[in-house]
Design a protein around this motif. Sequence first.
Motif, PDB file in Angstrom:
ATOM      1  N   UNK A  15       0.658  -1.467   0.180  1.00 43.40           N
ATOM      2  CA  UNK A  15       0.093  -0.044  -0.242  1.00 43.40           C
ATOM      3  C   UNK A  15       0.994   1.210  -0.049  1.00 43.40           C
ATOM      4  N   UNK A  16       0.439   1.752  -0.789  1.00 48.89           N
ATOM      5  CA  UNK A  16       1.408   3.340  -0.732  1.00 48.89           C
ATOM      6  C   UNK A  16       1.301   4.607  -0.147  1.00 48.89           C
ATOM      7  N   UNK A  17       1.755   5.222   0.324  1.00 47.37           N
ATOM      8  CA  UNK A  17       0.937   6.341   1.105  1.00 47.37           C
ATOM      9  C   UNK A  17       1.691   6.982   1.428  1.00 47.37           C
ATOM     10  N   UNK A  18       1.338   8.703   1.102  1.00 52.11           N
ATOM     11  CA  UNK A  18       2.087   9.927   1.476  1.00 52.11           C
ATOM     12  C   UNK A  18       1.264  10.474   3.058  1.00 52.11           C
ATOM     13  N   UNK A  19       1.738  10.936   4.040  1.00 52.07           N
ATOM     14  CA  UNK A  19       1.877  11.699   4.514  1.00 52.07           C
ATOM     15  C   UNK A  19       2.588  13.441   4.141  1.00 52.07           C
ATOM     16  N   UNK A  20       1.295  14.293   4.323  1.00 51.38           N
ATOM     17  CA  UNK A  20       1.590  15.709   3.929  1.00 51.38           C
ATOM     18  C   UNK A  20       1.861  16.976   4.427  1.00 51.38           C
ATOM     19  N   UNK A  21       2.636  17.585   5.012  1.00 47.18           N
ATOM     20  CA  UNK A  21       2.075  19.115   5.676  1.00 47.18           C
ATOM     21  C   UNK A  21       3.028  20.168   4.903  1.00 47.18           C
ATOM     22  N   UNK A  22       2.760  20.927   5.311  1.00 43.66           N
ATOM     23  CA  UNK A  22       2.894  22.591   4.786  1.00 43.66           C
ATOM     24  C   UNK A  22       3.324  23.308   5.638  1.00 43.66           C
ATOM     25  N   UNK A  23       3.394  23.049   7.257  1.00 45.71           N
ATOM     26  CA  UNK A  23       3.246  23.865   8.358  1.00 45.71           C
ATOM     27  C   UNK A  23       4.703  23.059   8.365  1.00 45.71           C
ATOM     28  N   UNK A  24       5.334  22.006   8.541  1.00 45.99           N
ATOM     29  CA  UNK A  24       5.839  21.519   9.321  1.00 45.99           C
ATOM     30  C   UNK A  24       7.258  20.821   8.611  1.00 45.99           C
ATOM     31  N   UNK A  25       8.853  21.223   9.499  1.00 46.90           N
ATOM     32  CA  UNK A  25       9.409  20.609   8.679  1.00 46.90           C
ATOM     33  C   UNK A  25       9.826  19.020   8.602  1.00 46.90           C
ATOM     34  N   UNK A  26      10.244  18.720   7.816  1.00 44.47           N
ATOM     35  CA  UNK A  26      10.048  17.101   6.985  1.00 44.47           C
ATOM     36  C   UNK A  26      10.904  16.474   7.950  1.00 44.47           C
TER      37      UNK A  26
END
Length: 368
Positions: free
Chosen positions: A1-12
């Motif tokens: 299963x391919x999963x993607x976490x997304x954040x625009x406010x936090x650092x990687x």
Amino acid sequence: MKVCHMTSAHDSTDVRIFRKECVSLAAAGYDTYLIAQGESREDRGVHVVGVGPAPKGRLQRMTTFARTVYRRALELDADLYHIHDPELLPYACKLKQRGKKVIFDSHENVPAQFSIKTYLPKPVRRLASIVYKAAETNITKRLDAVAVPCTFDGVNIFEGRAKRVCILANYPILEDFQQPRERTQGKEEICYVGSLTYSRGIQHLVQATFRAGKRLLLVGAFADREFEERVRRMPEYACVTYLGEIPNAQVANAISGCVAGAFTDLNIGQYQHVDTFGVKVYEYISLGLPVLLPDAPYTRAMVKKYKFGVYMQPENVDSLAKAIGYLCSHPEEARQMGENGRRAVEKEFNWKTQEVKLLALYRELQGE
């Protein structure tokens, strides 16, 4: 299963998003991606997709930069998307329209936190809270799940507002906090780690530590220059050793010789209603430090059960100074509190106990 976490406010490199959730998923065999500000890299089995530096302005980050994160995520064509910021909620709807599974990870009680958003005029904050909560509810009802770090005053704030809710506490990774070193004899120093703001009780903590005749070690960044200058001008600031922001890997070594760790959030916003502690508390007790905690129902219950600290009124400088003085003048009792806290972390308050719940949620969504 391919999963993607997304954040625009936090650092990687964010500990909750990357070190805990993404690394746990990758280790469990998920093809795991993280889209965030910064550069791309392969790290601990996670494909980190950098989208460059985040803009300095809050509005631009919440609009154009959030859209950039979404577009990059869309290119990956993952099976499941896990978003970490309220500004990405509109894109959660777009992903659902494309037939994707979507989780919203609400790191805090956002509607309650509007009361401390200093960038908004006070008359606007309550209205903004009402409008945001209505919009959040409208969206989360369509999503597959919501993750939230705790209940609030015993209430699941997403009850009836989401198909399923996973309480995912932000406990520390135990391996990051080994057994503490011995205390430095005669070193009566209290430490505070985290964001340095008025609402976190920093001004009161500086005054109380000075009044108690002890030293205060501050680790973190001041939220704004005006507050920093005000605190530095206080005569009580003479008791402070300020380290500023330091790498997370260095925090344990910097504070482990202190007498106690302070958690002094004032009774505003969500702070006195959460049925958990800030992650800094769990990090303190991981190192065997007793903790100074604000008086609240959850605090009283946990201190009674685990006996790892003392509580006080953080708004009351005398109450806080008395608590600091007590821990410094009762070293054997403070040592026992520290040992109690360490045992509590090893048994319950560690990320492994939450990793189990995260993986169970993913398996449930995968099986649908």
